[in-house]
Design an enzyme around this catalytic site. Structure first.
Site, PDB file in Angstrom:
ATOM      1  CD  GLN A  13      -2.395   1.498   2.655  1.00  0.00           C
ATOM      2  OE1 GLN A  13      -1.932   0.936   3.650  1.00  0.00           O
ATOM      3  NE2 GLN A  13      -3.318   2.436   2.730  1.00  0.00           N
ATOM      4  CB  ILE A  36       7.715 -11.421  -2.097  1.00  0.00           C
ATOM      5  CG1 ILE A  36       8.042 -12.906  -2.082  1.00  0.00           C
ATOM      6  CG2 ILE A  36       6.267 -11.149  -1.760  1.00  0.00           C
ATOM      7  CD1 ILE A  36       8.352 -13.430  -0.721  1.00  0.00           C
ATOM      8  CE1 TYR A 143       3.391  -3.873  11.525  1.00  0.00           C
ATOM      9  CE2 TYR A 143       1.724  -2.728  12.824  1.00  0.00           C
ATOM     10  CZ  TYR A 143       2.622  -2.733  11.774  1.00  0.00           C
ATOM     11  OH  TYR A 143       2.762  -1.635  10.974  1.00  0.00           O
ATOM     12  CE  LYS A 147       6.669  -2.277  11.414  1.00  0.00           C
ATOM     13  NZ  LYS A 147       7.662  -2.062  10.355  1.00  0.00           N
TER      14      LYS A 147
HETATM   15  C1  AKB Z   1      -2.131  -1.772  10.999  1.00  0.00           C
HETATM   16  O1  AKB Z   1      -3.326  -1.505  11.210  1.00  0.00           O
HETATM   17  O2  AKB Z   1      -1.592  -2.842  11.328  1.00  0.00           O
HETATM   18  C2  AKB Z   1      -1.277  -0.713  10.355  1.00  0.00           C
HETATM   19  C3  AKB Z   1      -0.571   0.126  11.361  1.00  0.00           C
HETATM   20  C4  AKB Z   1      -1.322   1.079  12.209  1.00  0.00           C
HETATM   21  O3  AKB Z   1       0.624   0.035  11.476  1.00  0.00           O
HETATM   22  N1  AKB Z   1      -2.077   0.103   9.508  1.00  0.00           N
END
Ligand code: AKB
Length: 316
Positions: A13, A36, A143, A147
């Site tokens: 995106q 990829i 996630y 990060k």
């Molecule tokens: C997600 O929703 O995982 C992403 C973000 C906020 O990093 N758009």
């Protein structure tokens, strides 16, 4: 410019629009897109493209050497909702790719790195409103953990080895050219498609789930600006808070209704609601504004108008 730019994850995106913007600025041949899989026609046809797995260090090194790359934008990542379903795969992708790039930068082969972080670095114990740059960070998603860890490593490589790595904590990014994949904030894109197709939308977040959001053009502007800023202006080497607006599904639906009178929204929150609840509602980005002059252009009204026009044209 001296040396070329490589974008890893160019078909995603943000990667798609970032690649096109960087090609505008630096010239098509200077910006190598890689992913990829193949992506949008505009991206594939406007300049060099390589199939590249972001975890394949040997291949990354080869592409960097072949094209004499000096600057890398590492956009490949598994986002919040998808990562919950494949935690180890997400960890491997999000961390291995970063280490490969940081190590290549440490060796002096590349000179500058952009790596995106996210509001997902924050967690339920973080102050929810106007979340400060430096605060409690106890992310509860795979996630978010990846990060936050990545941020620590970026700062470490900068402090210890002088790596010029720059980063932004992106909020939810709203756009229409390339669909996002697997995020918690994706409802705010789906809603426009459904509003135009069916005049109705079932939101996977609750009506009052307020999250920080930003229109794509602002996200691209911030990315270009932070990379063009003189190194001494970049005081934060983990990642900068960045904000434009915050809204709930209910507020966004109200804004859409100003254009599509019969638009209806209903709510069926799923597992993504608890992810949203763990994230800030709004972000204090005063350090980005002070250090490298960040300013946003799009508010909710302008975002809604632009999305309805853009999605509308793509559906024709
Ligand atoms: C997600 O929703 O995982 C992403 C973000 C906020 O990093 N758009």
């Amino acid at each position: 410019m001296a040396g070329r730019i490589l974008i890893i994850g160019a078909c995603g995106q943000i990667g798609t629009e970032l690649t096109l913007k960087l090609r505008d600025i630096h010239g098509n041949d200077h910006v190598i897109a890689s992913d990829i899989r193949e992506g949008a026609e505009e991206l594939m046809q406007s300049g060099p493209f390589e199939i590249l797995n972001a975890t394949d260090e040997v291949h990354i090194r080869k592409v960097i050497a072949d094209y004499e790359v000096k600057e890398v934008y590492l956009m490949a990542a598994m986002l919040s909702a998808t990562a919950e379903k494949a935690p180890m795969k997400a960890w491997d992708l999000n961390m291995d790719s970063l280490f490969h790039i940081l190590n290549i930068a440490k060796e002096g082969i590349i000179k500058k790195v952009f790596w995106p972080s996210s509001i997902a670095v924050f967690g339920p114990t973080t102050p929810k409103d106007d979340t400060p740059q430096t605060t409690v960070m106890e992310p509860t998603t795979v996630y978010g953990i990846s990060k936050q860890t990545g941020e620590r490593w970026c700062e470490y490589y900068h402090r210890k080895f002088g790596v010029d790595v720059r980063s932004i904590r992106y909020p939810g990014i709203i756009s229409y050219k390339t669909l996002p994949g697997g995020g918690t904030t994706d409802y705010a894109i789906e809603i426009f498609h459904e509003a135009l197709k069916n005049s109705s939308y079932i939101s996977f977040l609750a009506e009052d789930a307020a999250l920080p959001m930003m229109y794509m053009d602002d996200a691209i502007k911030a990315t270009v600006d932070i990379m063009q800023a003189p190194a001494e202006k970049i005081k934060v080497r983990s990642s900068y808070n960045l904000a434009a607006m915050s809204f709930t599904p209910e507020v966004l639906a109200g804004e859409i209704r100003k254009h599509i009178e019969n638009f209806e929204i209903s709510y069926a929150p799923d597992f993504r609601q608890s992810i949203a609840e763990s994230w800030p509602s709004s972000i204090d980005d005063s350090e980005a504004r002070k250090d490298w002059g960040w300013e946003h252009d799009f508010d909710l009204e302008k975002l809604t108008r632009t999305m309805l026009k853009g999605v509308g044209e793509s559906l024709k």
